[in-house]
Scaffold this motif. Structure first.
Motif, PDB file in Angstrom:
ATOM      1  N   HIS A 242     -15.460 -18.073  -8.354  1.00 48.47           N
ATOM      2  CA  HIS A 242     -16.201 -18.017  -9.614  1.00 48.47           C
ATOM      3  C   HIS A 242     -17.170 -16.841  -9.696  1.00 48.47           C
ATOM      4  O   HIS A 242     -17.569 -16.458 -10.791  1.00 48.47           O
ATOM      5  CB  HIS A 242     -16.962 -19.334  -9.815  1.00 48.47           C
ATOM      6  CG  HIS A 242     -16.055 -20.470 -10.164  1.00 48.47           C
ATOM      7  ND1 HIS A 242     -16.474 -21.773 -10.259  1.00 48.47           N
ATOM      8  CD2 HIS A 242     -14.718 -20.502 -10.446  1.00 48.47           C
ATOM      9  CE1 HIS A 242     -15.461 -22.562 -10.581  1.00 48.47           C
ATOM     10  NE2 HIS A 242     -14.382 -21.817 -10.695  1.00 48.47           N
ATOM     11  N   ASP A 243     -17.577 -16.292  -8.549  1.00 47.68           N
ATOM     12  CA  ASP A 243     -18.497 -15.156  -8.607  1.00 47.68           C
ATOM     13  C   ASP A 243     -18.408 -14.363  -7.315  1.00 47.68           C
ATOM     14  O   ASP A 243     -18.038 -14.901  -6.256  1.00 47.68           O
ATOM     15  CB  ASP A 243     -19.936 -15.622  -8.834  1.00 47.68           C
ATOM     16  CG  ASP A 243     -20.785 -14.559  -9.514  1.00 47.68           C
ATOM     17  OD1 ASP A 243     -20.271 -13.440  -9.745  1.00 47.68           O
ATOM     18  OD2 ASP A 243     -21.962 -14.830  -9.810  1.00 47.68           O
ATOM     19  N   LEU A 244     -18.771 -13.083  -7.406  1.00 47.89           N
ATOM     20  CA  LEU A 244     -18.801 -12.175  -6.264  1.00 47.89           C
ATOM     21  C   LEU A 244     -20.100 -11.390  -6.303  1.00 47.89           C
ATOM     22  O   LEU A 244     -20.575 -11.001  -7.367  1.00 47.89           O
ATOM     23  CB  LEU A 244     -17.625 -11.186  -6.302  1.00 47.89           C
ATOM     24  CG  LEU A 244     -16.211 -11.752  -6.214  1.00 47.89           C
ATOM     25  CD1 LEU A 244     -15.197 -10.650  -6.491  1.00 47.89           C
ATOM     26  CD2 LEU A 244     -15.959 -12.377  -4.846  1.00 47.89           C
ATOM     27  N   LYS A 245     -20.666 -11.151  -5.123  1.00 51.44           N
ATOM     28  CA  LYS A 245     -21.872 -10.335  -4.996  1.00 51.44           C
ATOM     29  C   LYS A 245     -21.693  -9.411  -3.809  1.00 51.44           C
ATOM     30  O   LYS A 245     -21.294  -9.855  -2.725  1.00 51.44           O
ATOM     31  CB  LYS A 245     -23.098 -11.229  -4.787  1.00 51.44           C
ATOM     32  CG  LYS A 245     -24.380 -10.487  -4.435  1.00 51.44           C
ATOM     33  CD  LYS A 245     -24.987  -9.780  -5.626  1.00 51.44           C
ATOM     34  CE  LYS A 245     -26.338  -9.179  -5.277  1.00 51.44           C
ATOM     35  NZ  LYS A 245     -26.932  -8.448  -6.413  1.00 51.44           N
ATOM     36  N   ILE A 246     -21.998  -8.119  -4.006  1.00 56.59           N
ATOM     37  CA  ILE A 246     -21.972  -7.170  -2.901  1.00 56.59           C
ATOM     38  C   ILE A 246     -23.410  -6.918  -2.485  1.00 56.59           C
ATOM     39  O   ILE A 246     -24.201  -6.380  -3.272  1.00 56.59           O
ATOM     40  CB  ILE A 246     -21.278  -5.862  -3.294  1.00 56.59           C
ATOM     41  CG1 ILE A 246     -19.817  -6.131  -3.693  1.00 56.59           C
ATOM     42  CG2 ILE A 246     -21.323  -4.866  -2.137  1.00 56.59           C
ATOM     43  CD1 ILE A 246     -19.101  -4.912  -4.224  1.00 56.59           C
ATOM     44  N   HIS A 247     -23.753  -7.310  -1.265  1.00 52.39           N
ATOM     45  CA  HIS A 247     -25.126  -7.157  -0.777  1.00 52.39           C
ATOM     46  C   HIS A 247     -25.362  -5.679  -0.459  1.00 52.39           C
ATOM     47  O   HIS A 247     -24.702  -5.115   0.423  1.00 52.39           O
ATOM     48  CB  HIS A 247     -25.359  -8.023   0.453  1.00 52.39           C
ATOM     49  CG  HIS A 247     -26.801  -8.266   0.764  1.00 52.39           C
ATOM     50  ND1 HIS A 247     -27.632  -7.272   1.192  1.00 52.39           N
ATOM     51  CD2 HIS A 247     -27.559  -9.388   0.677  1.00 52.39           C
ATOM     52  CE1 HIS A 247     -28.839  -7.759   1.390  1.00 52.39           C
ATOM     53  NE2 HIS A 247     -28.826  -9.039   1.062  1.00 52.39           N
ATOM     54  N   SER A 248     -26.307  -5.069  -1.164  1.00 52.70           N
ATOM     55  CA  SER A 248     -26.487  -3.624  -1.059  1.00 52.70           C
ATOM     56  C   SER A 248     -27.006  -3.192   0.298  1.00 52.70           C
ATOM     57  O   SER A 248     -26.716  -2.076   0.745  1.00 52.70           O
ATOM     58  CB  SER A 248     -27.452  -3.146  -2.149  1.00 52.70           C
ATOM     59  OG  SER A 248     -28.701  -3.807  -2.031  1.00 52.70           O
TER      60      SER A 248
END
Length: 278
Positions: A95-101
């Motif tokens: 449902h969601d994706l996040k790329i940790h900077s």
């Protein structure tokens, strides 16, 4: 399902939409480079799976990820070709994706409140030139030596998951199967503190250095250590008693990978746990 602006170019954005609720399972992924005047499909070889989310990497504009009703897919070339990310990733609606900077990790949120995290740091460097090389050593991320025995810290007592392994991860790419096992040598200054071997398989491989100093033992010392371990086992002590190598100190280390007669060198550091030190 998503409208995502590019990190890199003004006027560039991505749009995904899903026909899941209309029984239309085709993948719909589009890109614009002219502020929405025109759009091109970058669905390419994606299977018939509804697309919920797309993310562009903040350092490499060609590195894209999509989450579908079944899996996560990655593209190294801006959407011309997609590859399913597998290993231990289950078949789940993403449902969601996040790329940790900071950590260069991909965080995946699935249906049912599941969270999966993957280290995607080597993918950032996977350009066409890198993939064409016989062998390549990726940049190595420095790691913090966490202090876990703080008696008044109980925040992790209800954590039901798996932490990343303790150590510095070294990734390398092989175009073809190596003739012999790649050798990783770790130096503190000019002193060898670790020697490990990697896989010969083509593709991206990894070697984990546990941030310990492996002393250079003589054959007689190795024999004595094994005899001591045997005596301890006879007394009821299991495992490899007394064989743990000392921890490597904080600071910078040199990593030298030898593959098919070629050497590659990168640097990384063991960092302090600042919370514990303050």
């Amino acid at each position: 399902s998503r409208v995502v602006a590019s990190h890199h170019e003004p006027g560039t954005a991505y749009v995904t939409y899903t026909g899941f609720r209309r029984d239309d399972f085709r993948p719909f992924v589009y890109k614009t480079t002219d502020f929405g005047e025109t759009w091109i499909s970058i669905a390419s070889n994606l299977p018939d799976e509804p697309i919920n989310v797309i993310r562009e990497h903040h350092k490499n504009p060609n590195l894209l990820f999509v989450g579908t009703e079944f899996a996560v897919y990655v593209s190294l070339d801006g959407g011309q070709e997609w590859t399913k990310m597998k290993n231990n990733m289950p078949t789940q609606p993403v449902h969601d994706l996040k790329i940790h900077s900071r950590e260069n990790d991909l965080i995946v949120a699935t249906h049912g409140r599941g969270i999966f995290i993957a280290d995607i740091s080597p993918l950032v460097e996977c350009t066409a030139d890198v993939m064409a090389m016989d062998a390549y050593l990726f940049d190595i991320e420095s790691k913090i030596r966490w202090i876990n025995n703080v008696t008044n810290a109980s925040g992790s007592s209800n954590f039901a998951g798996e932490s990343e392994p303790t150590g510095i991860t070294v990734y390398y790419h092989l175009k073809d199967k190596a003739a012999e096992a790649p050798k990783l040598t770790v130096y503190q200054g000019n002193v060898v503190v670790g020697e490990l071997e990697g896989n010969t398989d083509p593709g991206i491989n990894m070697i984990l250095w546990p941030m310990t100093k492996a002393p250079q033992r003589t054959p007689e010392q190795i024999k004595q250590m094994e005899e001591r371990q045997a005596r301890m086992r006879e007394r009821g002590f299991g495992g490899r008693f007394g064989s743990r190598d000392p921890a490597a100190p904080l600071g910078e280390y040199k990593f030298v990978l030898t593959v098919n007669g070629k050497t590659f060198t990168k640097y990384a550091s063991i960092l302090p746990d600042l919370w514990y030190d303050k």
